[in-house]
Motif scaffolding. Structure first.
Motif, PDB file in Angstrom:
ATOM      1  N   LYS A  46      48.835  28.775  49.814  1.00  0.00           N
ATOM      2  CA  LYS A  46      48.118  30.021  49.634  1.00  0.00           C
ATOM      3  C   LYS A  46      48.220  30.836  50.922  1.00  0.00           C
ATOM      4  O   LYS A  46      48.186  30.267  52.011  1.00  0.00           O
ATOM      5  N   ARG A  79      49.647  31.676  45.587  1.00  0.00           N
ATOM      6  CA  ARG A  79      48.661  32.755  45.591  1.00  0.00           C
ATOM      7  C   ARG A  79      48.698  33.472  46.936  1.00  0.00           C
ATOM      8  O   ARG A  79      48.839  32.839  47.978  1.00  0.00           O
ATOM      9  N   VAL A 105      51.651  37.014  42.035  1.00  0.00           N
ATOM     10  CA  VAL A 105      50.677  36.029  42.526  1.00  0.00           C
ATOM     11  C   VAL A 105      49.709  36.652  43.528  1.00  0.00           C
ATOM     12  O   VAL A 105      48.989  35.944  44.225  1.00  0.00           O
ATOM     13  N   ARG A 107      46.622  39.204  44.854  1.00  0.00           N
ATOM     14  CA  ARG A 107      45.374  39.917  44.570  1.00  0.00           C
ATOM     15  C   ARG A 107      44.972  40.622  45.851  1.00  0.00           C
ATOM     16  O   ARG A 107      44.983  40.031  46.922  1.00  0.00           O
ATOM     17  N   TRP A 120      38.760  33.028  46.464  1.00  0.00           N
ATOM     18  CA  TRP A 120      39.716  33.174  45.364  1.00  0.00           C
ATOM     19  C   TRP A 120      40.928  32.269  45.576  1.00  0.00           C
ATOM     20  O   TRP A 120      41.410  31.630  44.644  1.00  0.00           O
ATOM     21  N   LEU A 121      41.410  32.197  46.800  1.00  0.00           N
ATOM     22  CA  LEU A 121      42.568  31.328  47.092  1.00  0.00           C
ATOM     23  C   LEU A 121      42.248  29.876  46.770  1.00  0.00           C
ATOM     24  O   LEU A 121      43.064  29.161  46.198  1.00  0.00           O
ATOM     25  N   SER A 126      43.368  32.861  38.060  1.00  0.00           N
ATOM     26  CA  SER A 126      44.531  33.739  37.943  1.00  0.00           C
ATOM     27  C   SER A 126      44.289  35.036  38.684  1.00  0.00           C
ATOM     28  O   SER A 126      43.161  35.517  38.744  1.00  0.00           O
ATOM     29  N   PRO A 127      45.359  35.645  39.236  1.00  0.00           N
ATOM     30  CA  PRO A 127      45.199  36.936  39.901  1.00  0.00           C
ATOM     31  C   PRO A 127      44.630  37.981  38.954  1.00  0.00           C
ATOM     32  O   PRO A 127      44.989  38.013  37.786  1.00  0.00           O
TER      33      PRO A 127
END
Length: 128
Positions: A46, A79, A105, A107, A120-121, A126-127
């Motif tokens: 990530k 991500r 991938v 955001r 989030w990571l 999902s993005p």
């Protein structure tokens, strides 16, 4: 100026890129980032990219960023969370992400959402 830090527990590579980054510095950044990425080979990597103080840059530097994003995707990046504070930077980074396919991938988070980006990571949703 740039800084690269890692979180081995979560395979997160944190990047801070600020100011107008000259080509020679971007080349050092890319070399270091590729080495760190390879260190996590075999894991779901990530990226937490803090670009709040980054200034829009030349097409040559943008191309280097595109190539390192492509390298990341080929070597396990799943991500990418980008923190931006400028519409101009967001526009340039959108172009780079689309060309490298990283947009799939990615955001993007506002300048005050560093904690949310990290969460989030780690969460793996999902993005958006």
């Amino acid at each position: 100026m740039y800084e690269i830090n890692t979180d081995d527990d979560h395979a997160i590579i944190s990047l801070l890129v600020s100011g107008e980054t000259p080509l020679d510095e971007i080349e050092r950044f890319v070399t270091e980032l590729e080495a760190v990425t390879l260190g996590y080979r075999g894991r779901e990597i990530k990226i937490l990219a803090d670009m709040r103080a980054f200034k829009p840059t030349s097409s040559v530097v943008a191309e280097k960023l595109q190539k390192v994003q492509e390298f990341g995707l080929q070597n396990g990046v799943v991500r990418v969370a980008e923190i931006v504070a400028s519409a101009a930077v967001a526009t340039q980074l959108n172009i780079v992400a689309k060309r490298s396919q990283t947009h799939q991938v990615l955001r993007r988070f506002a300048g005050t959402e560093l904690g949310a980006a990290r969460e989030w990571l780690i969460s793996g949703e999902s993005p958006a």
